[in-house]
Motif scaffolding. Structure first.
Motif, PDB file in Angstrom:
ATOM      1  N   LYS A 304     106.607 -50.437 132.050  1.00  0.00           N
ATOM      2  CA  LYS A 304     106.382 -49.644 130.840  1.00  0.00           C
ATOM      3  C   LYS A 304     107.583 -48.755 130.528  1.00  0.00           C
ATOM      4  N   MET A 305     108.050 -48.026 131.540  1.00  0.00           N
ATOM      5  CA  MET A 305     109.137 -47.065 131.320  1.00  0.00           C
ATOM      6  C   MET A 305     110.482 -47.758 131.232  1.00  0.00           C
ATOM      7  N   SER A 306     110.591 -48.920 131.854  1.00  0.00           N
ATOM      8  CA  SER A 306     111.787 -49.734 131.988  1.00  0.00           C
ATOM      9  C   SER A 306     112.721 -49.142 133.026  1.00  0.00           C
ATOM     10  N   VAL A 307     113.685 -49.952 133.447  1.00  0.00           N
ATOM     11  CA  VAL A 307     114.711 -49.472 134.361  1.00  0.00           C
ATOM     12  C   VAL A 307     115.556 -48.411 133.657  1.00  0.00           C
ATOM     13  N   TYR A 308     115.567 -48.467 132.332  1.00  0.00           N
ATOM     14  CA  TYR A 308     116.256 -47.461 131.511  1.00  0.00           C
ATOM     15  C   TYR A 308     115.198 -46.769 130.652  1.00  0.00           C
ATOM     16  N   PRO A 309     114.548 -45.705 131.163  1.00  0.00           N
ATOM     17  CA  PRO A 309     113.440 -45.084 130.451  1.00  0.00           C
ATOM     18  C   PRO A 309     113.856 -44.449 129.125  1.00  0.00           C
ATOM     19  N   VAL A 310     112.862 -44.220 128.270  1.00  0.00           N
ATOM     20  CA  VAL A 310     113.087 -43.551 126.994  1.00  0.00           C
ATOM     21  C   VAL A 310     113.797 -42.222 127.245  1.00  0.00           C
ATOM     22  N   GLN A 328     110.291 -52.220 125.382  1.00  0.00           N
ATOM     23  CA  GLN A 328     109.461 -53.374 125.061  1.00  0.00           C
ATOM     24  C   GLN A 328     108.769 -53.860 126.326  1.00  0.00           C
ATOM     25  N   PRO A 329     107.432 -53.980 126.327  1.00  0.00           N
ATOM     26  CA  PRO A 329     106.714 -54.456 127.511  1.00  0.00           C
ATOM     27  C   PRO A 329     107.274 -55.797 127.991  1.00  0.00           C
ATOM     28  N   GLY A 330     107.489 -55.887 129.291  1.00  0.00           N
ATOM     29  CA  GLY A 330     107.990 -57.130 129.858  1.00  0.00           C
ATOM     30  C   GLY A 330     109.495 -57.278 129.817  1.00  0.00           C
ATOM     31  N   SER A 331     110.191 -56.292 129.226  1.00  0.00           N
ATOM     32  CA  SER A 331     111.665 -56.364 129.156  1.00  0.00           C
ATOM     33  C   SER A 331     112.273 -55.072 129.697  1.00  0.00           C
ATOM     34  N   PRO A 332     112.086 -54.804 130.990  1.00  0.00           N
ATOM     35  CA  PRO A 332     112.541 -53.530 131.550  1.00  0.00           C
ATOM     36  C   PRO A 332     114.043 -53.332 131.548  1.00  0.00           C
ATOM     37  N   LEU A 333     114.803 -54.420 131.400  1.00  0.00           N
ATOM     38  CA  LEU A 333     116.266 -54.304 131.394  1.00  0.00           C
ATOM     39  C   LEU A 333     116.855 -54.299 129.989  1.00  0.00           C
ATOM     40  N   ARG A 334     116.008 -54.517 128.967  1.00  0.00           N
ATOM     41  CA  ARG A 334     116.524 -54.649 127.599  1.00  0.00           C
ATOM     42  C   ARG A 334     115.652 -53.830 126.635  1.00  0.00           C
ATOM     43  N   LEU A 356     117.366 -54.725 122.159  1.00  0.00           N
ATOM     44  CA  LEU A 356     118.101 -55.609 123.063  1.00  0.00           C
ATOM     45  C   LEU A 356     117.250 -56.767 123.571  1.00  0.00           C
ATOM     46  N   SER A 357     115.931 -56.616 123.505  1.00  0.00           N
ATOM     47  CA  SER A 357     115.061 -57.696 123.994  1.00  0.00           C
ATOM     48  C   SER A 357     115.050 -58.893 123.050  1.00  0.00           C
ATOM     49  N   ARG A 358     115.563 -58.708 121.834  1.00  0.00           N
ATOM     50  CA  ARG A 358     115.540 -59.777 120.837  1.00  0.00           C
ATOM     51  C   ARG A 358     116.882 -60.496 120.697  1.00  0.00           C
TER      52      ARG A 358
END
Length: 368
Positions: A304-310, A328-334, A356-358
């Motif tokens: 949820k928070m990603s490797v790069y949080p908000v 974006q859920p499921g895209s913790p690196l993007r 970045l997820s797109r």
């Protein structure tokens, strides 16, 4: 939506592996950031054991499509509104702490606290904007009200993404509000700019009993809330306190609260130590602290928070500087980022937003 409950509720990197974690309250040695950084790996264990059903069955998920549609109809996820809600929550906590000190009747203040949970939850359903407020350092202010609000937000995010219903969100929300109120009586010790003595560490640990004494003054909380507060410093590997409990012996809500409490603490300055940025805090959780917390809670939190949080500031492959504004859920690196500076380091005249997820390019090169 909490109104109906009122009256009833009662290979992570090798450098990080070398860092010793001190499990006393908010006294965690923080590892220096390294560059370049090895890739982050997620825990591979199963998700945490499903929370046992409450006595009163409630099968529907709180985060229903109908609910989200209604919330979005009556609100807009924007920074100004989110900041206003955040600041009001902090003021509510400041007032609560004053009432605790002056031994006022806390039961009459519960409506305010349920309102706080309502407002924060509604904003979280709308989007991620409120998350940018939790990384603001307010070194000139008393840390505790901000810490508690931040932990409420973080633990609620985990609960929402586990599909918690109203009752379960209420449990984790109330536990988060009251888990550290007992630290207020120890604020002089917490304000020390040096490492604490063993005797002082022992006193800090009594904040759990202090918090439970406050909860008893309210008199309407369920046992699960009290148990969650009692266990929020227990650790999966048995290194926590007060009882050194392990794994399945720990209340599932306490596993959530433990992670939220620790993450909040290490991403904020304290008089005796510096803070980690959000990205390095995630790396720390996946490194030295990985055996302290439920692997399923860690995985869900990071997804949820990603490797790069908000709120994180990152460098893209293009050498542009950007702020993470959504995940974006499921895209913790993007995550979704907003460009702040161009490749030459100059402020951009007009900010652009990139999901970045797109797209395959650019990727994030590092964090600042």
């Amino acid at each position: 939506m909490f109104d109906i409950l009122r009256g009833k509720e009662e290979k992570p990197d090798e450098d990080a592996e070398k860092v010793e974690e001190k499990d006393e309250k908010k006294d965690i040695d923080i590892p220096p950031s390294k560059s370049p950084e090895p890739p982050v790996s997620f825990p591979k264990q199963d998700m945490m054991t499903k929370i046992e059903d409450e006595k009163k069955p409630e099968d529907h998920s709180l985060v229903s499509k109908k609910l989200i549609a209604e919330v979005r109809k009556h609100g807009v996820d924007n920074q100004e509104k989110a900041k206003d809600i955040y600041e009001k929550a902090v003021e509510t906590l400041k007032t609560l702490l004053v009432k605790i000190r002056t031994r006022e009747d806390l039961s009459v203040y519960m409506d305010k606290l349920y309102g706080l949970l309502d407002d924060l939850f509604n904003q979280l359903v709308l989007g991620d904007s409120i998350l940018t407020n939790i990384y603001d350092d307010r070194v000139e202010e008393y840390y505790l009200p901000h810490h508690i609000v931040n932990v409420v937000i973080l633990s609620s995010i985990i609960g929402l993404n586990m599909g918690f219903n109203k009752s379960r969100l209420s449990h984790i929300g109330l536990s988060s509000i009251f888990h550290d109120v007992g630290m207020d009586a120890l604020r002089e010790i917490a304000a020390q700019s040096r490492k604490l003595t063993d005797e002082e560490h022992g006193l800090v640990k009594t904040h759990i009993q202090n918090s439970l004494a406050v909860v008893d003054r309210v008199g309407t909380f369920s046992e699960v809330v009290k148990e969650t507060i009692r266990q929020h410093h227990e650790r999966i590997d048995g290194s926590g306190y007060p009882k050194g409990m392990k794994a399945d012996k720990i209340n599932a809500y306490a596993k959530i609260l433990a992670l939220a409490d620790t993450y909040e603490a290490i991403t904020h300055k304290r008089p005796h130590r510096a803070a980690l940025n959000a990205h390095n805090a995630v790396r720390f959780l996946l490194g030295s602290l990985k055996n302290n917390f439920d692997s399923g809670v860690i995985k869900l939190f990071i997804n949820k928070m990603s490797v790069y949080p908000v709120g994180s500031i990152v460098i893209l492959e293009t050498d542009e500087i950007a702020r993470v504004i959504s995940v974006q859920p499921g895209s913790p690196l993007r995550p979704v980022v907003m460009i702040l500076r161009d490749a030459d380091g100059e402020p951009v005249k007009q900010s652009s937003v990139i999901d970045l997820s797109r797209q395959d390019f650019p990727s994030i090169k590092g964090s600042i």
